[in-house]
Design a protein around this motif. Structure first.
Motif, PDB file in Angstrom:
ATOM      1  N   ALA A 187       0.821  -1.217   0.000  1.00 55.15           N
ATOM      2  CA  ALA A 187       0.000   0.000   0.000  1.00 55.15           C
ATOM      3  C   ALA A 187       0.851   1.261   0.000  1.00 55.15           C
ATOM      4  O   ALA A 187       0.528   2.234  -0.690  1.00 55.15           O
ATOM      5  CB  ALA A 187      -0.930  -0.008   1.208  1.00 55.15           C
ATOM      6  N   VAL A 188       1.930   1.244   0.744  1.00 53.32           N
ATOM      7  CA  VAL A 188       2.714   2.468   0.854  1.00 53.32           C
ATOM      8  C   VAL A 188       3.380   2.789  -0.482  1.00 53.32           C
ATOM      9  O   VAL A 188       3.490   3.949  -0.893  1.00 53.32           O
ATOM     10  CB  VAL A 188       3.717   2.369   2.028  1.00 53.32           C
ATOM     11  N   VAL A 189       3.763   1.725  -1.207  1.00 51.05           N
ATOM     12  CA  VAL A 189       4.340   1.942  -2.539  1.00 51.05           C
ATOM     13  C   VAL A 189       3.268   2.439  -3.500  1.00 51.05           C
ATOM     14  O   VAL A 189       3.510   3.326  -4.332  1.00 51.05           O
ATOM     15  CB  VAL A 189       4.983   0.637  -3.059  1.00 51.05           C
ATOM     16  N   ARG A 209       1.822  -8.119   8.666  1.00 48.62           N
ATOM     17  CA  ARG A 209       2.773  -8.800   7.809  1.00 48.62           C
ATOM     18  C   ARG A 209       2.074  -9.860   6.956  1.00 48.62           C
ATOM     19  O   ARG A 209       2.423 -10.069   5.799  1.00 48.62           O
ATOM     20  CB  ARG A 209       3.834  -9.463   8.698  1.00 48.62           C
ATOM     21  N   ASP A 210       1.068 -10.505   7.529  1.00 49.85           N
ATOM     22  CA  ASP A 210       0.451 -11.624   6.819  1.00 49.85           C
ATOM     23  C   ASP A 210      -0.800 -11.221   6.050  1.00 49.85           C
ATOM     24  O   ASP A 210      -1.209 -11.908   5.133  1.00 49.85           O
ATOM     25  CB  ASP A 210       0.074 -12.726   7.823  1.00 49.85           C
ATOM     26  N   ALA A 211      -1.423 -10.145   6.453  1.00 50.87           N
ATOM     27  CA  ALA A 211      -2.671  -9.770   5.794  1.00 50.87           C
ATOM     28  C   ALA A 211      -2.613  -8.301   5.417  1.00 50.87           C
ATOM     29  O   ALA A 211      -2.190  -7.463   6.212  1.00 50.87           O
ATOM     30  CB  ALA A 211      -3.854 -10.013   6.731  1.00 50.87           C
ATOM     31  N   ALA A 212      -3.055  -8.030   4.188  1.00 46.75           N
ATOM     32  CA  ALA A 212      -3.005  -6.637   3.729  1.00 46.75           C
ATOM     33  C   ALA A 212      -4.105  -5.805   4.381  1.00 46.75           C
ATOM     34  O   ALA A 212      -3.967  -4.602   4.555  1.00 46.75           O
ATOM     35  CB  ALA A 212      -3.144  -6.586   2.211  1.00 46.75           C
ATOM     36  N   ASN A 213      -5.198  -6.451   4.780  1.00 44.01           N
ATOM     37  CA  ASN A 213      -6.332  -5.742   5.390  1.00 44.01           C
ATOM     38  C   ASN A 213      -6.808  -4.584   4.533  1.00 44.01           C
ATOM     39  O   ASN A 213      -7.066  -3.501   5.047  1.00 44.01           O
ATOM     40  CB  ASN A 213      -5.960  -5.207   6.779  1.00 44.01           C
ATOM     41  N   LYS A 269      -7.935  -0.683  -1.945  1.00 44.91           N
ATOM     42  CA  LYS A 269      -6.785  -0.261  -2.738  1.00 44.91           C
ATOM     43  C   LYS A 269      -7.159  -0.146  -4.216  1.00 44.91           C
ATOM     44  O   LYS A 269      -6.776   0.787  -4.896  1.00 44.91           O
ATOM     45  CB  LYS A 269      -5.650  -1.275  -2.578  1.00 44.91           C
ATOM     46  N   ARG A 270      -7.915  -1.143  -4.684  1.00 47.45           N
ATOM     47  CA  ARG A 270      -8.331  -1.124  -6.076  1.00 47.45           C
ATOM     48  C   ARG A 270      -9.284   0.046  -6.333  1.00 47.45           C
ATOM     49  O   ARG A 270      -9.224   0.701  -7.367  1.00 47.45           O
ATOM     50  CB  ARG A 270      -9.018  -2.449  -6.403  1.00 47.45           C
ATOM     51  N   MET A 271     -10.138   0.300  -5.358  1.00 50.60           N
ATOM     52  CA  MET A 271     -11.056   1.423  -5.477  1.00 50.60           C
ATOM     53  C   MET A 271     -10.276   2.737  -5.591  1.00 50.60           C
ATOM     54  O   MET A 271     -10.554   3.580  -6.441  1.00 50.60           O
ATOM     55  CB  MET A 271     -11.947   1.447  -4.240  1.00 50.60           C
ATOM     56  N   PHE A 303      -3.430   6.157   1.368  1.00 56.14           N
ATOM     57  CA  PHE A 303      -2.738   4.875   1.259  1.00 56.14           C
ATOM     58  C   PHE A 303      -1.919   4.597   2.508  1.00 56.14           C
ATOM     59  O   PHE A 303      -1.710   3.441   2.883  1.00 56.14           O
ATOM     60  CB  PHE A 303      -1.860   4.843   0.006  1.00 56.14           C
ATOM     61  N   GLY A 304      -1.451   5.678   3.135  1.00 50.88           N
ATOM     62  CA  GLY A 304      -0.725   5.499   4.394  1.00 50.88           C
ATOM     63  C   GLY A 304      -1.594   4.818   5.435  1.00 50.88           C
ATOM     64  O   GLY A 304      -1.142   3.911   6.150  1.00 50.88           O
ATOM     65  N   VAL A 305      -2.850   5.243   5.529  1.00 48.67           N
ATOM     66  CA  VAL A 305      -3.747   4.612   6.503  1.00 48.67           C
ATOM     67  C   VAL A 305      -3.891   3.127   6.192  1.00 48.67           C
ATOM     68  O   VAL A 305      -3.806   2.271   7.087  1.00 48.67           O
ATOM     69  CB  VAL A 305      -5.133   5.300   6.487  1.00 48.67           C
ATOM     70  N   ILE A 306      -4.081   2.811   4.897  1.00 49.12           N
ATOM     71  CA  ILE A 306      -4.222   1.401   4.521  1.00 49.12           C
ATOM     72  C   ILE A 306      -2.955   0.635   4.897  1.00 49.12           C
ATOM     73  O   ILE A 306      -3.004  -0.459   5.465  1.00 49.12           O
ATOM     74  CB  ILE A 306      -4.492   1.269   3.016  1.00 49.12           C
ATOM     75  N   ALA A 307      -1.807   1.262   4.602  1.00 51.81           N
ATOM     76  CA  ALA A 307      -0.537   0.592   4.899  1.00 51.81           C
ATOM     77  C   ALA A 307      -0.405   0.336   6.394  1.00 51.81           C
ATOM     78  O   ALA A 307       0.020  -0.740   6.826  1.00 51.81           O
ATOM     79  CB  ALA A 307       0.621   1.445   4.396  1.00 51.81           C
ATOM     80  N   LEU A 308      -0.800   1.328   7.190  1.00 52.25           N
ATOM     81  CA  LEU A 308      -0.630   1.190   8.637  1.00 52.25           C
ATOM     82  C   LEU A 308      -1.583   0.154   9.213  1.00 52.25           C
ATOM     83  O   LEU A 308      -1.316  -0.437  10.262  1.00 52.25           O
ATOM     84  CB  LEU A 308      -0.860   2.537   9.324  1.00 52.25           C
ATOM     85  N   LEU A 309      -2.718  -0.054   8.536  1.00 44.77           N
ATOM     86  CA  LEU A 309      -3.683  -1.025   9.047  1.00 44.77           C
ATOM     87  C   LEU A 309      -3.296  -2.456   8.699  1.00 44.77           C
ATOM     88  O   LEU A 309      -3.803  -3.403   9.288  1.00 44.77           O
ATOM     89  CB  LEU A 309      -5.069  -0.730   8.466  1.00 44.77           C
TER      90      LEU A 309
END
Lengths: 480, 523
Positions: free
Chosen positions: A236-238, A348-352, A295-297, A339-345
């Motif tokens: 997400a951060v990328v 390691r195992d789940a993108a959430n 993310k896709r949205m 995207f930062g919020v998504i990345a922070l949520l």
């Protein structure tokens, strides 16, 4: 500051040195030694920001191919902000996901170098080199999680289509050179203005090729196919980084090329871009409605935002050029933060990053939900946020150039886009937390600081935009 | 400064509440009092504005102007005249009542609820006082955000649907208005060389008739959706029914008036020629709305929905009065806006109280409440009669003036609208009869508690206001007279280009007529 031929490249050099320093530091790092590599990058970026400020209004030029005019410097500042925010969010993600820190930060910084170069280049070939520098770095960043098949697929798709579009771009340069005998933008512009060759098919082919190349990079419909996959697959951060930085750099070059060198042919390219803009705005929003992955949205939303920026390009007047700059800044800050919020949520195992992962976020993490809401409202263009002023600026450019139809399509699609931004808000605030989900990750430290800083900027640009509007207006006075 | 305070106080109050830590809900009580206190201070400020207001002047008063975005001639430019003054006061008056109503019904996330209500108040006041189109649009759109959350979080079972529908409907209309606003600024720059969003400067802008038509339609669509004018009303029953009581009170009391206010302040005076052209069509829609709203209200099994549809009908009167474009019609329209805010706000408030007690709003679930809750019944009766327009209560004055104005303009519309008055008596009284008279048919109703002191605190001011507005309409008509006259003159001045206005339609003469109607009203 002394006037030397190197002045204009100083911001770029700051970032290059920082990137090299990161690589060296990584090489000499002990196996388990913790190093603030991101901090090193931030130092370089701040150096770039400071040198940009010093170069403001000086119109420095290096070797005739890099110009540090205000336009380029404004975009450079935007890119620096994107870079700093990205590194701050990354510092959390890199540690959590066990990404190779040295390579990661070095690639981010090299990508920023390419972006700055692209924004300040005054020569088609240099633009091409810059495009390749940033693209290569971003391809690798997309697939930096090698254990994740989705990321690998995304990187591969992105690479193939990117290489394809580069070929178009290069062809366009070749044709342009063939017609005008130069790759320097100022010389092309002078040549074309002097000659009346409006019906020469060769130059139209050249313009068309370059247009396709740029359209790929800014993911304008119908050249957007790679975008949703690449954005969804990348960390997400990328995604936040490339959906803003790459777009800002590509748009800067796009604007510069089409509004300086190819200005005499605007009658020919404006209708083409008109169609691109309308298709981009409509498809970006309408398909965005159907997404269930956040993310896709946001990938489709960023396609739509590219469409709004194209509206400014078509308007092609002073308001439009300044509006592009302001919109890029507003959009960049907002999107990186979202995207930062998504990345922070993520963990390691789940993108959430599915819509339902946000359900009931308000109850567990009220601050995070509120910050995300501000970002989404800004993306949707609601006052009093940066996104509103940006949209208002873009559409006032369209109206003042007489493009009422474009403005109406633009505002209506932005209403549609509000619908899908609100879906996330609905999930966060109006649904209970899905009991099957783990509690949302705890966010603190650097990531939170970056988020709060972005929100402050969003409100600042939304409530007191005067100063930045002035800067944007100054930026376009020196060129075109 | 006073005027700025009237929207800044609630906003600052909301931001202060944000700082109060209340994760576990332990400070709910304190937050309720704080929010109420802030809203009362805001109310006092609006009353202060009224006290210092000079009713003899048609000019904008308390004008403040600070440069905001000078590149585009955008100013922070606020001021009020007789038309907006009372709407601001109405906002200040209803917000504390709405907050009070939430004390019994909102149990979770009290802090956030109070913040949204106060933020909403700030935005609403901002809409009424803005004299810069850009500033107006900012407030107009910003208002959606708190209302969206209020409906979506604290509403009833279909709240999410209603909230999104509300937001998208309103936005779809208002973004086209944004394009028209930008177009006006551009036309001004083409004519004079500088951008401006200053309403007063744009009033004097000469716009070609063809362009006026488009701009008028863009503005009016935004306002028609907000009013809501038939056939743009479908968001309203959903939003009203699903919203929490406090939300409904503010929605009906103030939010809908933003639409009719917009017609009065922007659509009509900015594009007078287009307004003259479209007025009969708007009036036709208004009359359809009056009758349609009344008929649909009659068959509603749900009390809240009934009141919601009655709003469609009542707001149709307001639009009809505006379209008449004479003094009686316009004055009646403004008066009806205020009266509707009080009486429908009161009805929603009390339906909410019943709903809190029984967790249903179906008329069939009630019956015979008169014996169980006599005080409540009395208060509800006042509000019902006020809503019907019984002489001596607030609804009468506005409707009477509107009918008078409409009759002098186009008698057919007045006749049709008169039918709406009769129908309103039918649906309101029928509802009242089924809910309060007859035997108590449901066991659960036998133990209902009557009005509590806290509830009285909300109901009493509304009942008193309904009575005062019905008996002493001059108090409220006086401040708006000069402004309405100026507006009517402005509208008619442009119309003389097309049609010769008979001598007896000059505002001077109309003034005398209004005095007659006041006397009638006082009786």
């Amino acid at each position: 500051m002394m006037d030397t031929p190197f002045n204009a490249v100083v911001p770029m050099l700051c970032v290059v040195f920082a990137a090299l320093a990161v690589m060296m530091a990584e090489a000499f790092r002990g196996r388990d030694e913790q190093m603030a590599l991101g901090g090193l990058g931030i130092v370089g970026l701040v150096g770039a920001a400071v040198s940009s400020m010093l170069l403001w209004n000086r119109n420095a030029s290096s070797f005739g191919v890099i110009v540090a005019d205000n336009f380029g410097l404004f975009v450079t500042m935007t890119l620096v902000i994107v870079g700093v925010l990205t590194i701050m969010f990354s510092s959390v993600v890199v540690r959590r996901d066990g990404l190779p820190a040295g390579e990661y930060y070095a690639l981010v910084l090299f990508a920023v170098v390419g972006m700055i170069m692209m924004a300040t280049a005054n020569d088609l070939l240099v633009i091409f080199i810059a495009l390749e520098i940033l693209s290569l770095a971003v391809y690798v960043l997309t697939g930096i999680r090698r254990d994740d098949p989705r990321a690998t697929e995304a990187a591969f798709k992105y690479f193939l289509l990117g290489a394809f579009s580069s070929a178009f771009f290069l062809y366009g340069i070749a044709f342009t050179y063939g017609v005008s005998g130069s790759t320097r933008l100022d010389r092309i512009g002078a040549f074309l203005a002097a000659q009346s060759m409006s019906d020469s098919p060769l130059i139209l082919v050249a313009i068309g090729m370059l247009l396709v190349g740029f359209a790929f990079k800014i993911s304008a419909v119908p050249f957007h196919m790679w975008t949703p996959d690449a954005y969804e697959g990348a960390p997400a951060v990328v995604t936040g980084f490339m959906s803003t930085g790459v777009k800002a750099a590509a748009f800067a070059a796009f604007t510069r090329v089409f509004l300086s060198a190819f200005e005499p042919f605007s009658v020919d390219w404006a209708p083409m871009i008109w169609i691109l803009a309308v298709a981009t705005m409509i498809l970006g929003t309408v398909v965005g409605v159907a997404q269930t992955n956040v993310k896709r949205m946001l990938a489709y939303s960023s396609i739509a935002h590219g469409g709004y920026l194209l509206v400014g390009l078509i308007a092609a007047n002073d308001v439009g050029k300044a509006a592009i700059l302001f919109y890029l800044l507003a959009y960049a800050v907002t999107n990186v933060a979202a995207f930062g919020v998504i990345a922070l949520l993520g963990t390691r195992d789940a993108a959430n990053d599915e819509l339902r992962d946000f359900s009931g976020l308000w109850h567990g993490r009220p601050a995070l939900a509120a910050l995300m809401t501000v970002c989404l409202l800004s993306l949707g263009g609601l006052p009093p946020t940066a996104g509103f002023i940006g949209k208002w600026y873009i559409f006032s450019a369209a109206v003042s150039a007489g493009y009422y139809g474009l403005a109406i399509i633009g505002v209506l699609t932005s209403v549609v886009s509000v619908f899908f931004y609100l879906r996330v808000v609905v999930m966060m605030y109006m649904e209970e937390r899905d009991p099957g989900l783990a509690a949302p990750a705890h966010v603190g430290g650097v990531g939170m600081v970056a988020l709060v800083a972005s929100i402050v900027v969003i409100f600042y640009l939304g409530v007191l935009p005067t100063r930045v509007l002035d800067l944007a207006a100054e930026s376009i006075s020196t060129i075109f | 400064m006073l005027l700025t305070l009237s929207w800044l106080v609630p906003l600052v109050g909301a931001l202060l509440l944000l700082l109060v830590g209340n994760a576990d809900g332990r400070r709910d009580g304190m937050i309720r009092w704080l929010a109420l206190g802030v809203s009362l201070i805001a109310f006092a400020v609006t009353l202060g504005v009224w006290a210092a207001f000079d009713p003899a002047s048609a000019e904008f008063q308390f004008v403040e102007r600070h440069s905001w975005i000078p590149q585009f001639g955008i100013d922070y430019f606020v001021g009020i005249d007789g038309i907006s003054l009372l709407l601001v006061v109405l906002t200040g008056f209803l917000t504390p009542i709405a907050l009070l109503s939430s004390w019994g019904s909102i149990e979770r996330k009290v802090k956030e609820f109070s913040i949204f209500i106060l933020a909403l108040e700030a935005a609403m006041v901002g809409v009424f006082i803005s004299l810069d189109l850009f500033l107006f649009y900012v407030f107009w759109d910003a208002m959606l955000i708190p209302m969206y959350f209020l409906i979506g979080i604290w509403g009833y079972d279909r709240r999410v649907y209603a909230a999104i529908k509300f937001m998208l409907y309103t936005m779809a209309g208002s973004v086209l208005m944004l394009v028209a606003i930008l177009g006006m600024a551009y036309l001004h720059s083409a004519a004079t060389g500088s951008y401006t969003f200053d309403l007063l400067k744009l009033y004097s802008l000469d716009i070609a008739p063809q362009t006026q038509m488009w701009f008028f339609l863009a503005f009016t669509l935004a306002f028609a959706i907000k009013v809501p004018l038939f056939p743009f009303h479908t968001w309203l029953p959903d939003a009203h029914v699903q919203a929490p009581t406090a939300g409904s009170v503010i929605l009906a009391g103030v939010l809908l008036k933003m639409g009719t206010y917009g017609l009065l302040r922007f659509s009509f005076p900015l594009f007078p020629e287009a307004a003259a052209y479209f007025a009969p069509w708007l009036a036709l829609l208004a009359v359809i709305g009056i009758i349609y709203g009344a008929l649909v209200a009659m068959v509603q099994p749900d009390m809240k929905k009934l009141v919601a549809y009655s709003s469609v009908s009542h707001l149709g009167f307001v639009v009809l009065g505006i379209c008449a474009m004479n003094t009686q019609g316009m004055q009646g329209a403004v008066y009806q806006m205020l009266a509707h805010g009080v009486s429908t706000g009161g009805l929603f408030l009390m339906v909410g109280m019943l709903s809190d007690r029984r967790h249903t709003r179906l008329i069939a679930e009630f019956g015979g409440l008169k014996t169980v809750m006599p005080q409540f019944t009395a208060a509800f009766l006042i509000m019902t009669l006020a809503s019907i327009g019984l002489p001596g209560l607030n609804g009468f004055v506005g409707e009477f003036l509107i009918m008078l104005g409409a009759f002098r303009w186009a008698p057919a519309f007045a006749v049709a609208a008169g039918l709406g008055v009769i129908l309103s008596a039918v649906y309101m009284l029928w509802m009242f009869q089924r809910v309060f008279y007859g035997p108590v048919t449901h066991e659960a109703n036998e133990t209902l508690t009557d009005l509590q002191p806290r509830e009285w605190a909300g109901v009493l001011p509304l009942c008193a206001m309904a009575l005062v507005m019905g008996v002493f309409p001059t108090i409220f008509l006086k401040p708006m007279e000069a402004s309405v006259d100026a507006l009517v003159l402005r509208m008619q001045a442009t119309q003389t280009v097309q049609v010769e206005i008979p001598v007896d339609r000059r505002p001077d003469d109309e003034r005398r007529l209004t005095t007659v109607t006041e006397r009638v009203a006082r009786r």
